[in-house]
Design a protein around this motif. Structure first.
Motif, PDB file in Angstrom:
ATOM      1  N   ALA A   1       0.832  -1.213   0.000  1.00 15.90           N
ATOM      2  CA  ALA A   1       0.000   0.000   0.000  1.00 15.90           C
ATOM      3  C   ALA A   1       0.856   1.249   0.000  1.00 15.90           C
ATOM      4  N   ILE A   2       1.950   1.216   0.782  1.00 18.36           N
ATOM      5  CA  ILE A   2       2.863   2.370   0.837  1.00 18.36           C
ATOM      6  C   ILE A   2       3.462   2.631  -0.526  1.00 18.36           C
ATOM      7  N   LYS A   3       3.840   1.555  -1.253  1.00 22.93           N
ATOM      8  CA  LYS A   3       4.441   1.713  -2.578  1.00 22.93           C
ATOM      9  C   LYS A   3       3.455   2.338  -3.561  1.00 22.93           C
ATOM     10  N   LEU A   4       2.169   1.984  -3.423  1.00 27.09           N
ATOM     11  CA  LEU A   4       1.176   2.534  -4.325  1.00 27.09           C
ATOM     12  C   LEU A   4       0.915   4.008  -4.056  1.00 27.09           C
ATOM     13  N   VAL A   5       0.922   4.368  -2.785  1.00 22.36           N
ATOM     14  CA  VAL A   5       0.600   5.744  -2.395  1.00 22.36           C
ATOM     15  C   VAL A   5       1.801   6.659  -2.512  1.00 22.36           C
ATOM     16  N   GLN A   6       2.974   6.145  -2.219  1.00 20.33           N
ATOM     17  CA  GLN A   6       4.165   6.979  -2.090  1.00 20.33           C
ATOM     18  C   GLN A   6       4.499   7.796  -3.335  1.00 20.33           C
ATOM     19  N   PRO A   7       4.468   7.249  -4.568  1.00 24.72           N
ATOM     20  CA  PRO A   7       4.822   8.057  -5.727  1.00 24.72           C
ATOM     21  C   PRO A   7       3.960   9.300  -5.865  1.00 24.72           C
ATOM     22  N   ARG A   8       2.690   9.183  -5.523  1.00 18.15           N
ATOM     23  CA  ARG A   8       1.804  10.341  -5.651  1.00 18.15           C
ATOM     24  C   ARG A   8       2.145  11.405  -4.612  1.00 18.15           C
ATOM     25  N   ARG A   9       2.567  10.981  -3.435  1.00 15.96           N
ATOM     26  CA  ARG A   9       2.859  11.938  -2.382  1.00 15.96           C
ATOM     27  C   ARG A   9       4.275  12.486  -2.495  1.00 15.96           C
ATOM     28  N   ALA A  10       5.205  11.607  -2.888  1.00 20.51           N
ATOM     29  CA  ALA A  10       6.602  12.009  -2.891  1.00 20.51           C
ATOM     30  C   ALA A  10       6.976  12.779  -4.149  1.00 20.51           C
ATOM     31  N   GLY A  11       6.316  12.478  -5.291  1.00 14.85           N
ATOM     32  CA  GLY A  11       6.656  13.157  -6.533  1.00 14.85           C
ATOM     33  C   GLY A  11       6.229  14.614  -6.491  1.00 14.85           C
ATOM     34  N   PRO A  12       6.929  15.474  -7.233  1.00 17.17           N
ATOM     35  CA  PRO A  12       6.563  16.886  -7.240  1.00 17.17           C
ATOM     36  C   PRO A  12       5.207  17.100  -7.894  1.00 17.17           C
ATOM     37  N   ALA A  13       4.432  18.020  -7.335  1.00 19.58           N
ATOM     38  CA  ALA A  13       3.117  18.317  -7.894  1.00 19.58           C
ATOM     39  C   ALA A  13       3.282  18.994  -9.255  1.00 19.58           C
ATOM     40  N   LEU A  14       2.384  18.672 -10.181  1.00 16.71           N
ATOM     41  CA  LEU A  14       2.428  19.305 -11.495  1.00 16.71           C
ATOM     42  C   LEU A  14       2.080  20.780 -11.373  1.00 16.71           C
ATOM     43  N   GLU A  15       2.778  21.615 -12.156  1.00 18.25           N
ATOM     44  CA  GLU A  15       2.405  23.012 -12.224  1.00 18.25           C
ATOM     45  C   GLU A  15       1.025  23.121 -12.878  1.00 18.25           C
ATOM     46  N   SER A  16       0.334  24.214 -12.619  1.00 18.78           N
ATOM     47  CA  SER A  16      -1.009  24.378 -13.178  1.00 18.78           C
ATOM     48  C   SER A  16      -0.972  24.585 -14.690  1.00 18.78           C
ATOM     49  N   ILE A  17       0.076  25.264 -15.175  1.00 12.58           N
ATOM     50  CA  ILE A  17       0.098  25.749 -16.555  1.00 12.58           C
ATOM     51  C   ILE A  17       1.420  25.390 -17.227  1.00 12.58           C
ATOM     52  N   VAL A  18       1.347  25.031 -18.505  1.00 12.51           N
ATOM     53  CA  VAL A  18       2.543  24.870 -19.338  1.00 12.51           C
ATOM     54  C   VAL A  18       2.615  26.046 -20.305  1.00 12.51           C
TER      55      VAL A  18
ATOM     56  N   GLN B   1       9.799  35.221 -19.704  1.00 13.00           N
ATOM     57  CA  GLN B   1       9.917  36.175 -18.598  1.00 13.00           C
ATOM     58  C   GLN B   1       8.541  36.658 -18.148  1.00 13.00           C
ATOM     59  N   GLY B   2       7.650  36.854 -19.109  1.00 12.31           N
ATOM     60  CA  GLY B   2       6.287  37.243 -18.762  1.00 12.31           C
ATOM     61  C   GLY B   2       5.560  36.152 -17.994  1.00 12.31           C
ATOM     62  N   GLY B   3       5.714  34.903 -18.448  1.00 12.93           N
ATOM     63  CA  GLY B   3       5.082  33.788 -17.742  1.00 12.93           C
ATOM     64  C   GLY B   3       5.638  33.608 -16.346  1.00 12.93           C
ATOM     65  N   ALA B   4       6.964  33.757 -16.208  1.00 15.21           N
ATOM     66  CA  ALA B   4       7.598  33.623 -14.890  1.00 15.21           C
ATOM     67  C   ALA B   4       7.149  34.741 -13.960  1.00 15.21           C
ATOM     68  N   ALA B   5       6.979  35.952 -14.504  1.00 11.19           N
ATOM     69  CA  ALA B   5       6.515  37.073 -13.677  1.00 11.19           C
ATOM     70  C   ALA B   5       5.097  36.821 -13.180  1.00 11.19           C
ATOM     71  N   PHE B   6       4.228  36.290 -14.060  1.00 16.02           N
ATOM     72  CA  PHE B   6       2.872  35.968 -13.620  1.00 16.02           C
ATOM     73  C   PHE B   6       2.895  34.932 -12.507  1.00 16.02           C
ATOM     74  N   ALA B   7       3.698  33.888 -12.690  1.00 19.77           N
ATOM     75  CA  ALA B   7       3.777  32.817 -11.689  1.00 19.77           C
ATOM     76  C   ALA B   7       4.217  33.363 -10.338  1.00 19.77           C
ATOM     77  N   LYS B   8       5.219  34.219 -10.333  1.00 13.22           N
ATOM     78  CA  LYS B   8       5.758  34.765  -9.090  1.00 13.22           C
ATOM     79  C   LYS B   8       4.765  35.702  -8.409  1.00 13.22           C
ATOM     80  N   GLU B   9       4.115  36.556  -9.204  1.00 13.59           N
ATOM     81  CA  GLU B   9       3.218  37.556  -8.625  1.00 13.59           C
ATOM     82  C   GLU B   9       1.909  36.963  -8.130  1.00 13.59           C
ATOM     83  N   HIS B  10       1.489  35.847  -8.728  1.00 11.75           N
ATOM     84  CA  HIS B  10       0.170  35.290  -8.387  1.00 11.75           C
ATOM     85  C   HIS B  10       0.258  33.933  -7.692  1.00 11.75           C
ATOM     86  N   GLY B  11       1.465  33.450  -7.451  1.00 10.44           N
ATOM     87  CA  GLY B  11       1.614  32.177  -6.758  1.00 10.44           C
ATOM     88  C   GLY B  11       1.054  31.003  -7.524  1.00 10.44           C
ATOM     89  N   VAL B  12       1.164  31.057  -8.851  1.00  8.47           N
ATOM     90  CA  VAL B  12       0.639  30.000  -9.715  1.00  8.47           C
ATOM     91  C   VAL B  12       1.815  29.243 -10.338  1.00  8.47           C
TER      92      VAL B  12
END
Length: 345
Positions: free
Chosen positions: A21-38, A53-64
């Motif tokens: 059970a730990i092996k099944l759950v662990q990848p989802r918890r341990a892996g980095p969460a996907l960013e909202s936007i590509v 630079q524009g996309g990075a500025a949006f991400a930083k200013e809005h926590g996305v």
């Protein structure tokens, strides 16, 4: 088998189940969460860097979370392969440059059918493409502004060398028509030659230099509506205009390569038109963030003009601040001009 052995086997079996059970759950918890936007850039290029630079500025200013991905080549096949790979990773929101306006229809359709959000930036896709928005420069308006600026510099009279870029680019005939329409309004201004079909700085330099040599003192002004042609012309005209006794040839280009800005700063060329690649990244990410939050487009398709700005010696060191203010104004208006609130609101 003794009671102790049975108990030991039971404990081991239970531990095995727990570990599984730990092996099944662990990848989802341990892996980095996907960013909202590509935010997808077709290839390494100064324009794409500014978009990022524009996309990075949006991400930083809005926590996305915004994942910036750079492709290997500017072909629709490469875009398709990379975006579809990202889709299989679980991403649901994409900002995409439509390298081939018609060829990109299939990719946008597949993303739409998979219940993903996709926004075009940098250019408009072909009519009927399954995207609610395109964030880009109004090509006709930008070329018109550039031509009007050159006519102003010429004092309403003079002969122009019109330098186009790739003749296969869908925007090239639009730019050419806009320039010709402006010139037609001024009886004492005329285009004495149009050259085009250039995709590299070296090609552009050779063709522009040949035209200037052939027409001699006839040319009073040069207009470029492509990135590589602008760089090549700015370098050539800097060399020409700094020569003692040489006639000053006026110049208006497009985009903000540092070599062009340096020439403007030094007074060797007049102006360039700053598009808003920063806004292409920032605004497209803002739209995707709102779509993910269940805001709804007001129409099936809407073009959002990201604006442009003439850069001269007077504002060469401050124009980026104006670009960023312009971008934030557009973002502020998204909810009232282009989107409807979530149905539950």
């Amino acid at each position: 088998m003794t009671r102790n052995n049975i108990l030991l086997l039971s404990i081991l079996a239970l531990l095995g189940l727990i570990l599984s059970a730990i092996k099944l759950v662990q990848p989802r918890r341990a892996g980095p969460a996907l960013e909202s936007i590509v935010l997808y850039e077709p290839l390494p290029h100064p324009y794409c860097t500014a978009v990022g630079q524009g996309g990075a500025a949006f991400a930083k200013e809005h926590g996305v979370g915004v994942r910036i991905v750079v492709g290997q080549e500017s072909t629709q096949a490469n875009v398709n392969a990379n975006i579809e790979s990202l889709f299989t990773e679980g991403y649901k929101a994409f900002a995409i440059y439509p390298v081939d306006p018609a060829g990109s229809k299939g990719l946008f359709s597949r993303l739409h059918n998979a219940r993903c959000f996709a926004v075009a930036y940098g250019a408009q896709p072909a009519a009927g493409t399954a995207t609610p928005f395109a964030v880009a420069t109004d090509t006709r308006r930008a070329a018109t502004r550039a031509a009007e600026k050159l006519v102003e510099l010429l004092g309403g009279r003079g002969r122009i060398l019109n330098v186009l870029e790739s003749m296969t680019d869908a925007n090239t005939p639009i730019r050419q028509a806009a320039i010709e329409a402006v010139v037609a309004k001024y009886p004492q201004v005329r285009i004495i030659q149009t050259i085009g079909d250039m995709t590299t700085e070296q090609q552009a330099r050779e063709k522009i230099e040949s035209a200037l040599v052939a027409r001699g003192d006839e040319v009073d002004g040069v207009i470029c509506t492509g990135y590589t042609t602008t760089v090549a012309a700015a370098v050539l005209l800097s060399e020409h205009n700094r020569k003692a006794g040489a006639k000053f040839i006026h110049f208006v280009g497009i985009d903000t390569d540092e070599r062009v800005l340096a020439a403007i700063r030094d007074g060797l060329v007049d102006a360039t038109l700053a598009q808003n690649p920063y806004g292409h990244g920032y605004i497209s990410c803002a739209l995707l963030d709102l779509l993910l939050k269940e805001w709804r487009p007001r129409a099936d398709y809407q073009f959002i003009d990201s604006g442009c700005l003439a850069v001269t010696k007077a504002n060469v060191d401050s124009f980026q601040e104006s670009i960023e203010r312009m971008t934030r104004t557009i973002v502020f208006e998204l909810k009232t001009k282009y989107l409807r609130p979530p149905k539950s609101s």
